[in-house]
Structure formats: structure tokens, C-alpha cells
Scaffold this motif. Structure first.
Motif, PDB file in Angstrom:
ATOM      1  N   MET A 184      -7.687  -9.205 -52.045  1.00 53.68           N
ATOM      2  CA  MET A 184      -6.006  -8.906 -53.127  1.00 53.68           C
ATOM      3  C   MET A 184      -5.072  -9.515 -51.833  1.00 53.68           C
ATOM      4  O   MET A 184      -4.097 -10.327 -52.281  1.00 53.68           O
ATOM      5  N   ILE A 185      -5.570  -8.969 -50.802  1.00 53.71           N
ATOM      6  CA  ILE A 185      -4.158  -8.993 -49.728  1.00 53.71           C
ATOM      7  C   ILE A 185      -4.435 -10.668 -49.516  1.00 53.71           C
ATOM      8  O   ILE A 185      -3.797 -11.738 -49.447  1.00 53.71           O
ATOM      9  N   ALA A 186      -5.516 -11.216 -49.130  1.00 53.88           N
ATOM     10  CA  ALA A 186      -5.873 -12.438 -49.031  1.00 53.88           C
ATOM     11  C   ALA A 186      -5.125 -13.977 -50.264  1.00 53.88           C
ATOM     12  O   ALA A 186      -4.434 -14.576 -50.023  1.00 53.88           O
ATOM     13  N   ALA A 187      -5.209 -13.026 -51.357  1.00 47.63           N
ATOM     14  CA  ALA A 187      -4.510 -14.018 -52.422  1.00 47.63           C
ATOM     15  C   ALA A 187      -3.449 -14.216 -53.044  1.00 47.63           C
ATOM     16  O   ALA A 187      -3.059 -15.535 -53.520  1.00 47.63           O
ATOM     17  N   CYS A 188      -2.964 -12.588 -52.271  1.00 51.45           N
ATOM     18  CA  CYS A 188      -1.077 -13.501 -52.055  1.00 51.45           C
ATOM     19  C   CYS A 188      -1.145 -13.560 -50.702  1.00 51.45           C
ATOM     20  O   CYS A 188       0.748 -13.213 -50.644  1.00 51.45           O
ATOM     21  N   TRP A 189      -1.263 -13.490 -49.456  1.00 46.48           N
ATOM     22  CA  TRP A 189      -0.577 -14.023 -48.564  1.00 46.48           C
ATOM     23  C   TRP A 189       0.115 -14.850 -48.411  1.00 46.48           C
ATOM     24  O   TRP A 189       0.949 -14.773 -47.923  1.00 46.48           O
ATOM     25  N   ARG A 190       0.063 -16.033 -48.891  1.00 43.89           N
ATOM     26  CA  ARG A 190       0.575 -16.690 -48.834  1.00 43.89           C
ATOM     27  C   ARG A 190       1.734 -17.397 -49.768  1.00 43.89           C
ATOM     28  O   ARG A 190       2.761 -17.806 -50.135  1.00 43.89           O
ATOM     29  N   LEU A 191       1.416 -15.823 -50.935  1.00 43.81           N
ATOM     30  CA  LEU A 191       2.050 -16.473 -51.884  1.00 43.81           C
ATOM     31  C   LEU A 191       4.065 -15.393 -52.228  1.00 43.81           C
ATOM     32  O   LEU A 191       4.568 -16.139 -52.439  1.00 43.81           O
ATOM     33  N   VAL A 192       3.542 -14.373 -51.048  1.00 44.74           N
ATOM     34  CA  VAL A 192       4.907 -13.105 -50.963  1.00 44.74           C
ATOM     35  C   VAL A 192       6.181 -13.800 -50.147  1.00 44.74           C
ATOM     36  O   VAL A 192       5.545 -14.249 -49.897  1.00 44.74           O
ATOM     37  N   LEU A 193       7.073 -13.690 -51.067  1.00 45.89           N
ATOM     38  CA  LEU A 193       8.040 -14.403 -50.397  1.00 45.89           C
ATOM     39  C   LEU A 193       8.677 -13.805 -49.199  1.00 45.89           C
ATOM     40  O   LEU A 193       9.102 -12.354 -49.262  1.00 45.89           O
ATOM     41  N   HIS A 194       8.744 -14.462 -48.606  1.00 44.55           N
ATOM     42  CA  HIS A 194       9.438 -14.441 -46.821  1.00 44.55           C
ATOM     43  C   HIS A 194      10.805 -14.254 -46.687  1.00 44.55           C
ATOM     44  O   HIS A 194      11.996 -14.679 -47.045  1.00 44.55           O
TER      45      HIS A 194
END
Length: 396
Positions: A184-194
Motif C-alpha cells: 500500500m505504501i509503495a502504491a501511494c508513494w509517488r501519488l501523495v501530494l507534495h
């Protein structure tokens, strides 16, 4: 920092964006870890040889971990932004369930449970702050559905946990949960708003101090007074049904099931309702429904009436806390993480601390009077409802 600049004018109110998916996955993962822990508690207690009262102290240590780490997370969000703090907390949280599975003494168990509670709490503040940033970025409400994903994660974790522990064993279950969390962390890593704060931001500069403004503390009281009834229903609902309404074990279990089902359903619908009617009106209607639900539970003459009360209470309480969190993250001149850390710490202390006090009072009054009396807390939230207007700041 104004995150609206990055929203393309051509699609100012897109319904699903990669940032929304990213933060929803954070909530799902956090809820999943909490849910997976619940079925492990009996084995944890028997392995360490702790009595029920000692287990109570262990669970209090879990709560203390959360309450200690939430303000720390708030100050770090003001410094580094919610995306970085969310990710770091999520990564550190991932191995804690393995730690809880392999500790061999009461003291190492206490340290492990403190870390588990603390990292869950830190991640909670950070992901809520990130949800506030995504609301500003998208210019629409998403907080209620994020909390619905947290509930869904809890449901998946708890419903599969007992089955997996029975069929593949405690260690294999912990390893499987950890792998799922990593995915789950890998799936969201690049999606989370910086959302790293701007160095010149006034809120950033004041970010690491406890706020002097009364606003976050008053919104915290709203969250606290709505989460105490939620904790009471979770811990005492089934007992009330069995002891005071002579319900069967199956019907007793339906009390929390009815509450959870209506709460999760309304949380998925809550953002659209809030965008349509505004945060203040949504909160007021929810508060009135919650008051009616709690009174119906307290004055119930039979089990169907009580179950209807629990279902109504779920509808009512569902969107009050997400609105409080949105409001706390949008207070003027204050970093999102700072206002949120105050409100989340106050709110969650209601679920962590109040149920034990309720048990003490219930010995003298009975649980029916408790549930009816809890409606008065929601009345206070109703009086404070004008503060919910800050939740609508995300759209402007």
C-alpha cells in the motif's frame, strides 16, 4: 504556500485525482494496521502472561504513545510538510506489528505497543494534514471519504485477522499484514501530494509552537465531544444490549455493526453533501441526527429500537469529526499540522480515555442513562457549529 496555483484552471473541480488516491491509500493502510491488531490482542496478552488489568494498562500505553507523538508530528509537518511526515511515519509503522508479534517480555511489549500507538498517531495527524492540502488543491471536500477509507481498512484488517490467525498462525498473519502494508505504501508513494511549506510562510515560522488562538482548542472540544460517544458505542454498545435489553449475542453484535455500516456509508457520501450545503449546515444536521440516535439508544424499550438508535448515531457522528479536522487544517495564519495536532490529540483522547470512565459511572447509573446523557455532549458541538465555517476555506 498557496497550493491552488498548481490546479489547472480547465479542471478546477476534478472528482478523482492521483493526489486523492494517494492520501486515500494512506488512510486505508493506517486503518488496516489498527484493524489487524485487534484480533491479535488475546494472543499478545496470553504470550506475555498479563492479566486483564495489566492488559488495560498496556492498551493505555498504546493511547499514551498516540497522545505523545501527535503534537510532535504536528511540529514536524510545519517544518517538512505533511507528505514527508506521512511517508516517514508509514515506513516506521510498517514493522511494528512484527515487533508486537515477537516480543517476549512485558517491558519489551510495553515499548512495542507505545511505538505502535505513537506511530499510528503521528501518521494520523500527517495524513489528515495531507487531506487538507488535497482539499485546497482540488477545491472540493475529500476528508469524509478519507475517513471512510480508514474505516474500510479497519474492517478489512479486523475481519480477515481472526480467520488468518486461526488458519496460518500468528507469525504468518503478521508477516502477511506487513507485506500488504508495504504494498500500500509503495502504491501511494509517488501519488501523495507534495506540500513542503514555504520558508517565508508566516504559519511555517510559528509552526513549532502550541497555538495561542482559542480556535483549535474549541474545535478540539467539538471533536472530543463527538468521539466520546463513538468510543462508548465501540466499547459498551454490545454490553448494554446484552445486560440491559436482554439481547442475544448475535443481536448484541449488531449494535456496533449498525453504527459502523451507517457511519462508513455516510462518510463516502459526506463530501458531496458538504460541498452542496456547506460545512456548518452539514455539521448541524449531523449533530441533530446524532442527538436523536443517542436518545433513542438510551430510552430504547427493545432491541430493534436500540439498533435503530445505533444506526442513527452512526449517520449523525459520521461527518462531524472529518469536518472538525478540515476546519482545524484551514485555520488562518496557522500551519495545517499544528491546528490538526491539537484537534486530533483532543479528539482521540475521547476514544482512548473516556470508555474507562464510562465503565465507572455505569456501575452506579446503568448504561441506558450514559447513552442518553452523551447526547448532551453533541448539544455542545451544536452550539460550537459556527466554527465549522473554517472547513469551507479549502474551497476558496
Amino acid at each position: 504556500m498557496d497550493t491552488r496555483a498548481s490546479t489547472r484552471p480547465s479542471e478546477p473541480r476534478a472528482f478523482i485525482t492521483r493526489e486523492r488516491v494517494g492520501v486515500a491509500l494512506l488512510f486505508l493502510m493506517n486503518g488496516f494496521m489498527v484493524g489487524a491488531w485487534a484480533p491479535k490482542i488475546p494472543e499478545f496478552a496470553s504470550r506475555l502472561g498479563v492479566s486483564e488489568s495489566a492488559l488495560g494498562l498496556m492498551i493505555l500505553t498504546f493511547g499514551l504513545g498516540s497522545i505523545v507523538m501527535m503534537p510532535v508530528a504536528g511540529s514536524q509537518i510545519a517544518r517538512f510538510g505533511s507528505s514527508r511526515v506521512s511517508k516517514v511515519a508509514a515506513v516506521l509503522l510498517t514493522p511494528t506489528l512484527l515487533l508486537l508479534t515477537f516480543v517476549g517480555s512485558v517491558w519489551t511489549g510495553a515499548v512495542a505497543i507505545f511505538l505502535f500507538g505513537g506511530l499510528l498517531g503521528a501518521m494520523d495527524v500527517a495524513m489528515n494534514a495531507n487531506a487538507v492540502s488535497v482539499e485546497k488543491h482540488m477545491r472540493r471536500s475529500i476528508m469524509s471519504s478519507c475517513h471512510a477509507f480508514w474505516s474500510l481498512g479497519g474492517l478489512i484488517g479486523s475481519s480477515t485477522g481472526g480467520f488468518l490467525i486461526d488458519h496460518i498462525g500468528v507469525s504468518a498473519h503478521a508477516i502477511l499484514v506487513t507485506i500488504a502494508a508495504v504494498l500500500m505504501i509503495a502504491a501511494c508513494w509517488r501519488l501523495v501530494l507534495h506540500d513542503a511549506p514555504h520558508p517565508d510562510d508566516e504559519a511555517h515560522a510559528a509552526g513549532r509552537r502550541l497555538p495561542r488562538s482559542a480556535l483549535p482548542w474549541l474545535i478540539g472540544i467539538m471533536a472530543l465531544f463527538c468521539m466520546i460517544p463513538e468510543g462508548a458505542i465501540l466499547d459498551w454498545g454490545a454490553l448494554y444490549m446484552r445486560n440491559e435489553l436482554a439481547a442475544t449475542v448475535t443481536l448484541s453484535g449488531l449494535a456496533y455493526a449498525a453504527f459502523s455500516l451507517t457511519m462508513a456509508t455516510m462518510r463516502f457520501a459526506g463530501d458531496l453533501i458538504r460541498d452542496r450545503f456547506g460545512a456548518v449546515m452539514t455539521l448541524r444536521v449531523c449533530a441533530v441526527i446524532a442527538i436523536l440516535g443517542l436518545l433513542l439508544i438510551g430510552f430504547a424499550e427493545n432491541t430493534p429500537m436500540a439498533i435503530a438508535g445505533f444506526a442513527l448515531a452512526g449517520i449523525g457522528i459520521s461527518n462531524i469529526v472529518p469536518i472538525c479536522f478540515s476546519a482545524a487544517g484551514n485555520l488562518p495564519g496557522m500551519a495545517a499540522g499544528v491546528g490538526l495536532s491539537v484537534v486530533t490529540t483532543m479528539g482521540y483522547s475521547g476514544i482512548l480515555v473516556a470508555p474507562s470512565g464510562i465503565g465507572f459511572i455505569a456501575e452506579h447509573t446503568g448504561l441506558a442513562a450514559i447513552f442518553a446523557g452523551l447526547s448532551l455532549l453533541i448539544v455542545v458541538a451544536l452550539f460550537l457549529s459556527p466554527l465549522a465555517k473554517h472547513a469551507d476555506n479549502a474551497h476558496h
